[in-house]
Motif scaffolding. Structure first.
Motif, short mmCIF file in Angstrom:
data_model
loop_
_atom_site.label_atom_id
_atom_site.label_comp_id
_atom_site.label_asym_id
_atom_site.label_seq_id
_atom_site.Cartn_x
_atom_site.Cartn_y
_atom_site.Cartn_z
N TRP A 22 0.84 -1.20 0.00
CA TRP A 22 0.00 0.00 0.00
C TRP A 22 0.87 1.25 0.00
N TYR B 9 3.83 1.55 -1.14
CA TYR B 9 4.46 1.68 -2.46
C TYR B 9 3.48 2.17 -3.52
N SER B 10 2.22 1.77 -3.39
CA SER B 10 1.21 2.23 -4.36
C SER B 10 0.89 3.70 -4.18
N ASN C 246 6.14 4.35 -7.39
CA ASN C 246 5.65 4.26 -8.76
C ASN C 246 5.67 2.81 -9.19
N LEU C 247 5.28 2.55 -10.43
CA LEU C 247 5.19 1.16 -10.89
C LEU C 247 6.53 0.44 -10.81
N ILE D 126 7.25 -0.58 -7.24
CA ILE D 126 6.39 -1.71 -6.88
C ILE D 126 6.93 -3.00 -7.50
#
Length: 307
Positions: free
Chosen positions: A115, A117-118, A122-123, A126
């Protein structure tokens, strides 16, 4: 050292703040294991890597907290799998709260990390941390499958690169990514070597440390039937069948003493030092020696823990 002291203080506050569960029992378990201390090596690596590369370490702070949640969750799960009763000098959380609650709290902490990291990452960040978690799980499975057996050096490093090295690698990669570096994979490889050294020293201390300093019984990994580098490094000087019987029976006092006598602990520290030196040489080549303090000091401290 003053910088690291400040960062540890900052991390301790943020670890409790971000945990924030709605169910009190999860908070109780989380607070218990977080308050038991720890080196916070992984999140500090993220902060110092970001800072050394000219980034704002406060930008990576929530992601560093997420990395520590992943590490703590893995400890909760490991203690259940291993049936451990001591962690960092006190009763392990599974003894105090029970296996079920510890497993579920570990699940919550993994989810909380993702959570964070989200929300703050960013992608790519993650992707880095998710891959590390997958590697950690696979490393633990490989280790579990090898319990009671003699393994070779390649298998040993395959295990520790996943179960320990991957999160160290992710720690440095995320710090570099937040600092705006496109070569974050180089920092992952440096972190992997630091993680190797960290695990090698841990495995040496299982033979030569003290319960007071380790926070758990000396020889606990060996008693669980785990074949680690100190034993692997001197295995040619031992009778294979005798060693196998000891690993499978848990009667390991003679084996522990013999490995120390044959120089297995010394060889393990030497290999750990080689990994740290290689990591530092790579770091100097990318960043320059004059820019990596106190990151350099943190990396060197990996092999200077009590013998």
């Amino acid at each position: 050292m003053q910088v690291m002291g400040y960062m540890v203080h900052l991390l301790e506050e943020e670890l409790i703040k971000h945990l924030d569960p709605e169910v009190r029992a999860v908070l109780d378990v989380g607070n218990y294991i977080v308050a038991s201390g720890g080196k916070r090596m992984r999140p500090i690596l993220s902060l110092l890597t970001c800072k050394a590369l000219g980034g704002d370490e406060k930008s990576v702070l929530p992601l560093a907290i997420g990395i520590e949640y992943i590490h703590v969750a893995s400890l909760l799960h490991d203690d259940v799998v291993d049936g451990a009763d001591r962690r960092r000098g006190k009763l392990s959380a599974n003894v105090v709260f029970g296996n079920d609650l510890c497993v579920l709290t570990g699940d919550y902490m993994y989810a909380k990390a993702l959570w964070l990291y989200s929300v703050y990452g960013n992608l790519k960040s993650i992707e880095i941390v998710s891959k590390a978690v997958m590697d950690m799980a696979q490393g633990q499975v490989l280790e579990l499958k090898s319990v009671g057996d003699l393994i070779d050096e390649d298998t040993y490093f395959s295990i520790i690169d996943r179960k320990t090295g991957a999160l160290f690698g992710a720690s440095m990669a995320v710090g570099a990514l937040v600092a705006g570096r496109e070569d974050y994979e180089e920092f992952y490889r440096i972190g992997l070597k630091i993680g190797r050294a960290f695990q090698l020293v841990d495995d040496a201390l299982d033979y030569s440390g003290s319960e007071e300093k380790l926070g758990k019984p000396v020889g606990s990994d060996l008693k669980e039937g785990k074949c680690t580098y100190p034993l692997i490094s001197v295995i040619e000087k031992l009778n294979f069948e005798d060693v196998k019987r000891s690993l499978r029976s848990g009667e390991i006092l003679w084996l522990r003493e013999k490995v120390v006598e044959l120089g297995g602990v010394k060889k393990t520290y030497e290999r750990a030092l080689t990994e740290v030196q290689d990591a530092l040489e790579e770091l100097y080549g990318i960043v320059g020696k004059d820019l990596v303090q106190p990151l350099e000091a943190l990396i060197i401290s990996v092999v200077k823990r009590e013998r």
